[in-house]
Design a protein around this motif. Structure first.
Motif, short mmCIF file in Angstrom:
data_model
loop_
_atom_site.label_atom_id
_atom_site.label_comp_id
_atom_site.label_asym_id
_atom_site.label_seq_id
_atom_site.Cartn_x
_atom_site.Cartn_y
_atom_site.Cartn_z
N HIS A 57 4.44 -0.21 87.66
CA HIS A 57 5.37 -1.07 86.93
C HIS A 57 6.80 -0.57 87.00
O HIS A 57 7.69 -1.20 86.42
CB HIS A 57 4.92 -1.21 85.47
CG HIS A 57 3.65 -1.98 85.35
ND1 HIS A 57 3.57 -3.33 85.62
CD2 HIS A 57 2.39 -1.59 85.05
CE1 HIS A 57 2.31 -3.75 85.46
NE2 HIS A 57 1.57 -2.70 85.12
N GLN A 58 6.99 0.57 87.64
CA GLN A 58 8.37 1.08 87.78
C GLN A 58 8.84 0.83 89.21
O GLN A 58 8.09 0.36 90.04
CB GLN A 58 8.41 2.57 87.43
CG GLN A 58 7.74 2.92 86.10
CD GLN A 58 8.20 2.07 84.92
OE1 GLN A 58 9.37 1.67 84.86
NE2 GLN A 58 7.31 1.75 84.00
N TYR A 59 10.10 1.16 89.46
CA TYR A 59 10.68 0.93 90.79
C TYR A 59 9.78 1.46 91.91
O TYR A 59 9.18 2.51 91.79
CB TYR A 59 12.00 1.71 90.95
CG TYR A 59 13.08 1.44 89.95
CD1 TYR A 59 13.57 0.16 89.74
CD2 TYR A 59 13.65 2.50 89.24
CE1 TYR A 59 14.60 -0.05 88.83
CE2 TYR A 59 14.67 2.28 88.33
CZ TYR A 59 15.15 1.01 88.13
OH TYR A 59 16.16 0.80 87.25
N SER A 60 9.78 0.73 93.00
CA SER A 60 9.20 1.29 94.22
C SER A 60 10.34 1.97 94.97
O SER A 60 11.50 1.90 94.53
CB SER A 60 8.59 0.19 95.10
OG SER A 60 9.62 -0.65 95.59
N VAL A 61 10.06 2.59 96.10
CA VAL A 61 11.13 3.03 97.00
C VAL A 61 12.01 1.81 97.23
O VAL A 61 11.49 0.69 97.40
CB VAL A 61 10.53 3.51 98.36
CG1 VAL A 61 11.62 3.83 99.36
CG2 VAL A 61 9.61 4.69 98.13
N THR A 62 13.31 1.96 97.24
CA THR A 62 14.18 0.78 97.29
C THR A 62 13.85 -0.15 98.46
O THR A 62 13.83 -1.36 98.30
CB THR A 62 15.67 1.17 97.40
OG1 THR A 62 15.81 2.03 98.50
CG2 THR A 62 16.16 1.83 96.13
N TYR A 63 13.60 0.41 99.62
CA TYR A 63 13.37 -0.46 100.79
C TYR A 63 11.92 -0.86 100.95
O TYR A 63 11.52 -1.38 101.99
CB TYR A 63 13.94 0.16 102.07
CG TYR A 63 13.54 1.59 102.33
CD1 TYR A 63 14.29 2.63 101.83
CD2 TYR A 63 12.42 1.88 103.09
CE1 TYR A 63 13.93 3.95 102.06
CE2 TYR A 63 12.06 3.20 103.34
CZ TYR A 63 12.81 4.23 102.82
OH TYR A 63 12.44 5.52 103.05
N GLY A 64 11.12 -0.66 99.88
CA GLY A 64 9.77 -1.20 99.89
C GLY A 64 8.70 -0.14 99.68
O GLY A 64 8.84 1.00 100.16
N ALA A 65 7.64 -0.53 98.98
CA ALA A 65 6.53 0.39 98.72
C ALA A 65 5.91 0.81 100.05
O ALA A 65 5.77 -0.02 100.97
CB ALA A 65 5.48 -0.30 97.85
N GLU A 66 5.54 2.07 100.12
CA GLU A 66 5.06 2.63 101.38
C GLU A 66 3.84 1.85 101.93
O GLU A 66 3.77 1.55 103.12
CB GLU A 66 4.69 4.09 101.14
CG GLU A 66 4.66 4.89 102.40
CD GLU A 66 4.33 6.36 102.10
OE1 GLU A 66 4.70 6.87 101.03
OE2 GLU A 66 3.67 6.97 102.96
N ASN A 67 2.90 1.52 101.02
CA ASN A 67 1.68 0.85 101.52
C ASN A 67 1.98 -0.56 102.03
O ASN A 67 1.37 -1.04 102.99
CB ASN A 67 0.55 0.87 100.47
CG ASN A 67 0.96 0.30 99.13
OD1 ASN A 67 2.15 0.02 98.91
ND2 ASN A 67 0.01 0.12 98.23
#
Ligand code: GLN
Length: 393
Positions: A57-67
């Protein structure tokens, strides 16, 4: 009141999205803004429910979640027939809309020129203006929506930094052939320019047409920037998930623009979307079969009441010709926008006026879409069938 920027006075709000608001106000059947009225695939909903309790529910990596980036890299890698590095060649954005905006902002300096086909998806012109660039419009000429390759060469000669290709095309349903893409790609390489593609309808390409990725053509990867979205492919337009795939230097720039525009796409939705990206090929075959059937159903319906239309090679949009109505005394002097407003109020059906897509003064085409349950399509055709009678009243 202090003055606002000049920039915002040079374009209007989106007519597509405005038509949805008017449609909702009058409780009309909304065939204007393209989104399905049916549910996303069940496994996606289950994944979303699970995410509600398990996060993130918190931020992912800014350019997108790794998975999610890894899953997109696999899918796009297959389409491009090459390995895509999920760390350096993908940036996940808030919808295809932000994907395109961050690309145009990343490649254009104020005063740069960028080629856009006309008719075009209206965002491209706003993206260009907001980036301080100037569009050069290349006509796609109805009814076949062909183009003159010499005009594209002229555009590159005028210094165009890029050409935007919506393939398949919103709103006209054109699917660019491999031959056409090769010809454009050759010029882009000759003039050292980018090809920016918008491929959000890639899975809605009707036989015998087939989808060709510009990035997969020989020698084109380094000059091609592909924008895509999960909205149409998984029927999740409200999740606002899109992405850019391209060479590392370009993605590096997009990541920066994206970081300061939005920080990142919603992390719970990214997590749930991984389920969709991992669907087997059969999912995309079924999706195409579904839309192939809907296209036939809708076009047969239009034919049964004698409404003139194009036959889209791809997408779920159909342009219908309203000239016969505009020629009637009741609609004397009407613009296509006024005609669409009249339709919403009088027959309860919303369409998008074609003038919002064309650079040329086209007033006789309006866009409808068929991403609707059959019962809704039936009712839409029934309402359209009353057009003539009401128009003569
Ligand atoms: N592409 C859709 C259309 O043209 C809408 C996309 C949007 O509104 N963001 O109707």
């Amino acid at each position: 009141m202090p003055k606002l920027s000049h920039r915002v006075s040079t374009f209007t709000d989106s007519v597509i999205r405005r038509m949805t608001r008017i449609s909702d106000e009058y409780g009309a059947i909304n065939l204007s803004q393209g989104f399905p009225d049916f549910d996303p695939p069940r496994p996606l909903l289950d994944a979303l429910a699970k995410v509600a309790y398990e996060g993130p529910h918190q931020y992912s990596v800014t350019y997108g979640a790794e998975n999610l980036r890894a899953a997109i890299a696999r899918k796009q890698g297959k389409a491009f027939n090459r390995e895509i590095d999920p760390e350096t060649e993908i940036c996940i954005t808030c919808g295809g809309t932000e994907a395109m905006m961050s690309v145009v902002m990343s490649i254009c300096n104020p005063g740069d020129k960028i080629m856009v086909f006309s008719p075009f998806y209206e965002n491209y012109s706003a993206d260009t203006i907001l980036s301080g660039a100037e569009p050069i419009f290349i006509p796609l000429v109805p009814p076949e929506y062909n183009f003159d390759i010499n005009l594209i060469e002229d555009g590159f000669k005028q210094g165009a930094k890029a050409i935007i290709i919506c393939n398949p095309s919103n709103p006209c349903g054109k699917v660019f052939t491999e031959e056409e893409l090769l010809a454009i790609g050759k010029l882009a390489l000759k003039y050292d320019a980018f090809v920016v593609t918008d491929e959000v309808y890639e899975h809605m390409v009707y036989a015998p047409n087939h989808h060709t990725c510009m990035a997969a053509l020989p020698g084109m990867y380094n000059n091609t920037i592909t924008c895509n979205s999960l909205s149409k492919t998984y029927s999740i337009t409200g999740w606002r998930l899109g992405y850019v795939v391209g060479p590392e230097e370009v993605i590096e720039a997009c990541k920066k623009v994206h970081d300061f525009l939005t920080v990142g796409a919603a992390s719970p939705l990214q997590e749930a979307a991984v389920t969709g990206l991992n669907f087997p090929d059969k999912y995309y075959e079924d999706l195409l079969a579904l839309y192939t059937e809907k296209r036939k159903y809708f076009l047969d319906g239009l034919d049964s009441i004698g409404i003139k239309h194009n036959v889209p090679q791809g997408t779920y949009f159909v342009m219908i010709d309203i000239q016969e109505f505009l020629d009637m005394p009741k609609f004397k002097g009407y613009t296509d926008l006024e005609f669409c407003e009249w339709m919403i109020k009088n027959i309860g059906l919303a369409a998008v006026p074609g003038s919002s897509f064309f650079r040329e003064p086209v007033n006789n085409l309006i866009r409808l879409h068929f991403a609707r349950e059959k019962s809704t399509i039936d009712e839409a055709i029934r309402r359209l069938s009353k057009l003539r009678e009401l128009a003569q009243a």
